[in-house]
Design a protein around this motif. Structure first.
Motif, mmCIF file in Angstrom:
data_model
loop_
_atom_site.group_PDB
_atom_site.id
_atom_site.type_symbol
_atom_site.label_atom_id
_atom_site.label_comp_id
_atom_site.label_asym_id
_atom_site.label_seq_id
_atom_site.Cartn_x
_atom_site.Cartn_y
_atom_site.Cartn_z
ATOM 1 N N GLN A 1 0.741 -1.333 -0.114
ATOM 2 C CA GLN A 1 -0.054 -0.133 -0.079
ATOM 3 C C GLN A 1 0.819 1.388 0.183
ATOM 4 N N ALA A 2 1.808 1.323 0.998
ATOM 5 C CA ALA A 2 2.805 2.506 1.001
ATOM 6 C C ALA A 2 3.454 2.779 -0.540
ATOM 7 N N PRO B 1 7.531 10.198 0.303
ATOM 8 C CA PRO B 1 7.615 9.407 1.833
ATOM 9 C C PRO B 1 5.901 9.158 2.025
ATOM 10 N N VAL B 2 5.959 8.137 3.195
ATOM 11 C CA VAL B 2 4.582 7.940 3.775
ATOM 12 C C VAL B 2 4.858 8.190 5.457
ATOM 13 N N LEU B 3 3.356 8.107 5.893
ATOM 14 C CA LEU B 3 3.554 8.250 7.387
ATOM 15 C C LEU B 3 2.709 7.043 7.836
ATOM 16 N N ILE B 4 3.406 6.049 8.806
ATOM 17 C CA ILE B 4 2.947 5.177 9.711
ATOM 18 C C ILE B 4 2.246 5.785 10.594
ATOM 19 N N ALA C 1 11.577 5.362 2.152
ATOM 20 C CA ALA C 1 11.802 4.157 0.936
ATOM 21 C C ALA C 1 11.332 2.961 1.308
ATOM 22 N N SER C 2 10.934 2.244 0.325
ATOM 23 C CA SER C 2 10.299 0.952 0.638
ATOM 24 C C SER C 2 11.025 -0.102 1.205
ATOM 25 N N VAL D 1 -1.616 3.834 7.095
ATOM 26 C CA VAL D 1 -0.529 4.497 6.164
ATOM 27 C C VAL D 1 -1.038 5.542 5.376
ATOM 28 N N GLU D 2 -0.467 6.710 5.323
ATOM 29 C CA GLU D 2 -0.828 7.935 4.627
ATOM 30 C C GLU D 2 0.324 8.417 3.943
#
Length: 657
Positions: free
Chosen positions: A147-148, A154-157, A173-174, A199-200
């Motif tokens: 999903q990320a 970048p993503v935020l958990i 990064a993945s 995750v956003e």
């Protein structure tokens, strides 16, 4: 209105609720753990009841013990403060079943907003704009990573049940996703008993703007404008202000409508905060709703002339909101700084110990101090290490900034390390001064905030040396006039040699007493003439053309110098004692605080670079990564994962190159 309420919290919020109740003539009951038996909120309340051992899980999170205390004391209502059980729907229901009023929203609203994933689904139905992301139930690491990847880095958990910056990680990064996810879930489980995450998409250069909302049981909902809470570290707020700089009337109205729509969607009653992420373009997205009073509520009170705790009590008692939306106005500007017992120059590590000295700014119409502790109280490893909230108000932001700088400079503390000096540097940064705000401000201003860029000057060293000599002379004079250590001799005054250390720098200075002052020579041969008064805990000294005034505290081997720009701490070295006790711990890495070891990150025998992560500890519900102090070899660990360790315990055998 109520005759008696119980406050199911501690620290400054408990003291704040007690103050409002006292003004309204309401009796108060405090609850306390073994660690808080002598705490300030216990001393201020009319009654106090012990509810368990020091760990929060055995005291402040025990709803059964708190309800029992309310029954035994005849309290009609319970104020949960913030944190602990304030957003616990099960506790709100238990209060209702016991016939005791929960001073907060209905359990259904807490349920609706307490789970971030479910809340976002509800907000989407209500037409409130949402940040792109995955808010569903699936939690397998591979699925969340996919999903990320689809969202884009970048993503935020974020912990679905979380708040206060706990259980939150930014991932660039993945390849870094699964390690960050595991750390986030551990922290979320520890802090909230729930490891579920969402995750956003991480919005670049975002501002964190929140709207204070209030509802009553008669269908009325208002907002009390916005707060800018963008200045954060580790997703925890550091400075807050109201109103938000640069906010246009149109954007304020749009965000206010979205916030009240969110509150109405869940039938909200009481105080709540709707938090938004705002982009530089002016777009904004719903982030979460906190179904409680917020730590930063005083800035809203200062600009609106309201007491939000009183509003909570009145609404909980069945009354209508004291004001309508049309009656609410913004007046002036307010800023809040959170004064913590933490070492900002060592990764914001919490600092525990006894506040042997504490002096905070004098309260006035323009300066408010919400403190949960007093001099002599202990900062323990069990709870949030907040000392006080400093809140200033003035007619505009520029004047409020000047007041905040003065208030921070007046903070004095010994016994624990505080973030006062860091806050003083922070409000002076170009970004904050010019309201160039986003959640990465602290990282962006790293150089200006780094203590290494604010070294002690020759005048600072000379001042400290004179104060060390004069405080020593004052102390010995109290014992016997023949023991005065002022360097007086029949043939003329002798020079005193003083060795001081400050921020890993050391100097030996020569201090010679003269008729109207002192001559000080530093290690670098710098010579300064100082005149004036020093001793008995204060000083007024002139160095060159500069007049310096302040206080001084000699506490064991520590010398604290308090002045117009804040405080500096020096260590006094005794050459004889240093010779007798040469041992440090060599290449060992020591625990900087009490806590629990979470993970060992390096195989024994590994060579690592300076700054490489070696070990993860948990303290005060947050994870802290300890790093290699230099390039070298990890010879071995003295602890195991899961082990509880004390402050100063040897953790790692490390051999520096």
């Amino acid at each position: 209105m109520f005759d008696k309420i119980l406050i199911a919290n501690r620290g400054e919020i408990a003291c704040r609720v007690i103050a409002t109740c006292r003004r309204l003539g309401i009796a108060t009951v405090a609850v306390y753990s073994d660690a808080d038996r002598d705490a300030r909120h216990v001393r201020l309340a009319d009654e106090a009841v012990r509810i368990g051992a020091a760990p929060a899980a055995e005291s402040y999170l025990r709803g059964d013990a708190i309800l029992d205390a309310a029954r035994r004391t005849g309290a009609q209502a319970i104020h949960p403060g913030y944190g602990f059980l304030s957003e616990n729907a099960g506790f709100a229901r238990a209060c209702a079943e016991a016939g005791i009023v929960f001073i907060g929203p209905p359990a259904s609203a807490i349920d609706a907003m307490g789970d971030k994933s479910a809340a976002k689904a509800l907000m989407q139905q209500a037409g409130v704009p949402l940040t792109p992301g995955y808010h569903g139930e699936r939690q397998e690491p591979a699925f969340l990573r996919a999903q990320a990847d689809a969202i884009g880095y970048p993503v935020l958990i974020k912990a679905s049940a979380g708040g206060g910056g706990k259980g939150m990680r930014r991932v660039e990064a993945s390849a870094d996703f699964e390690a960050a996810l595991a750390s986030c879930q551990r922290e979320a489980q520890s802090a909230f008993g729930n490891a579920h995450v969402l995750v956003e998409k991480y919005i670049e250069r975002p501002r964190h703007i929140e709207i204070q909302v209030f509802g009553d049981g008669h269908g009325n909902v208002v907002h009390l404008f916005e707060r800018d809470c963008s200045v954060q570290r580790r997703h925890q707020k550091v400075l807050e202000e109201a109103p938000a700089p640069g906010m246009t009337p149109e954007r304020r109205a749009a965000m206010g409508r979205a916030a009240t729509d969110a509150a109405r969607a869940v039938g909200y009653v009481g105080a709540g905060t709707v938090e938004f992420i705002a982009a530089p373009s002016g777009e904004f997205w719903f982030m979460e709703m906190n179904t409680r009073l917020q730590v930063e509520h005083p800035v809203t009170e200062m600009i609106t002339g309201t007491d939000l705790v009183e509003w909570q009590l009145r609404v909980a008692a069945g009354q209508k909101l004291p004001k309508t939306q049309d009656e609410l106005r913004i007046h002036g500007h307010a800023i809040e700084a959170r004064l913590y017992a933490e070492d900002a120059d060592r990764g914001f590590l919490p600092s525990t110990g006894t506040l042997r000295h504490l002096r905070l700014p004098q309260a006035s119409a323009n300066v408010r101090v919400d403190a949960g502790v007093e001099q002599g109280d202990a900062i323990t490893p069990y709870y949030d290490p907040m000392i006080a909230k400093l809140v200033v108000w003035d007619v505009d932001r520029e004047r409020a900034l000047l007041r905040m700088q003065r208030a921070l400079a007046q903070c004095q503390a010994a016994g624990v390390t505080t973030n006062a000096a860091f806050l003083h540097r922070l409000v002076a940064t170009a970004s904050f001064q010019h309201a160039d705000l986003d959640t990465a401000l602290i990282e962006r201003e790293h150089e200006a905030l780094d203590i290494a860029h604010h070294p002690a000057s020759a005048a600072d060293w000379a001042l400290a040396a004179v104060l060390a000599v004069e405080e020593s002379a004052s102390a010995t004079a109290e014992a016997s006039p023949w023991a005065i250590a002022d360097g007086w001799r029949l043939t003329g005054p002798a020079a005193r040699s003083i060795t001081l250390e400050h921020l890993q720098q050391q100097q030996t200075l020569q201090v010679r007493r003269e008729a109207d002052g002192w001559q000080v020579q530093g290690s670098d041969a710098t010579s300064l003439r100082i005149i004036g008064h020093a001793g008995s805990g204060n000083y007024a000294l002139q160095i060159d053309d500069r007049l310096l005034r302040g206080d001084v505290l000699h506490d064991g081997s520590a010398l604290y110098v308090f002045g117009d720009t804040g405080q500096r701490r020096y260590t006094l070295h005794d050459p004889v004692a240093d010779a007798d006790n040469p041992g440090d711990h060599g290449g060992s890495l020591l625990a900087p605080m009490p806590g629990r070891v979470i993970a060992l990150l390096v195989e024994p025998g590994s060579r690592v670079a300076r700054g490489a992560p070696l070990l993860v500890m948990e303290a005060m519900k947050m994870e802290h990564t300890l790093q290699a102090p230099a390039e070298g070899v990890v010879n071995g660990y003295r602890v195991r994962a899961g082990e509880q360790v004390g402050d100063g315990a040897v953790l790692v055998d490390f051999e520096a190159d």
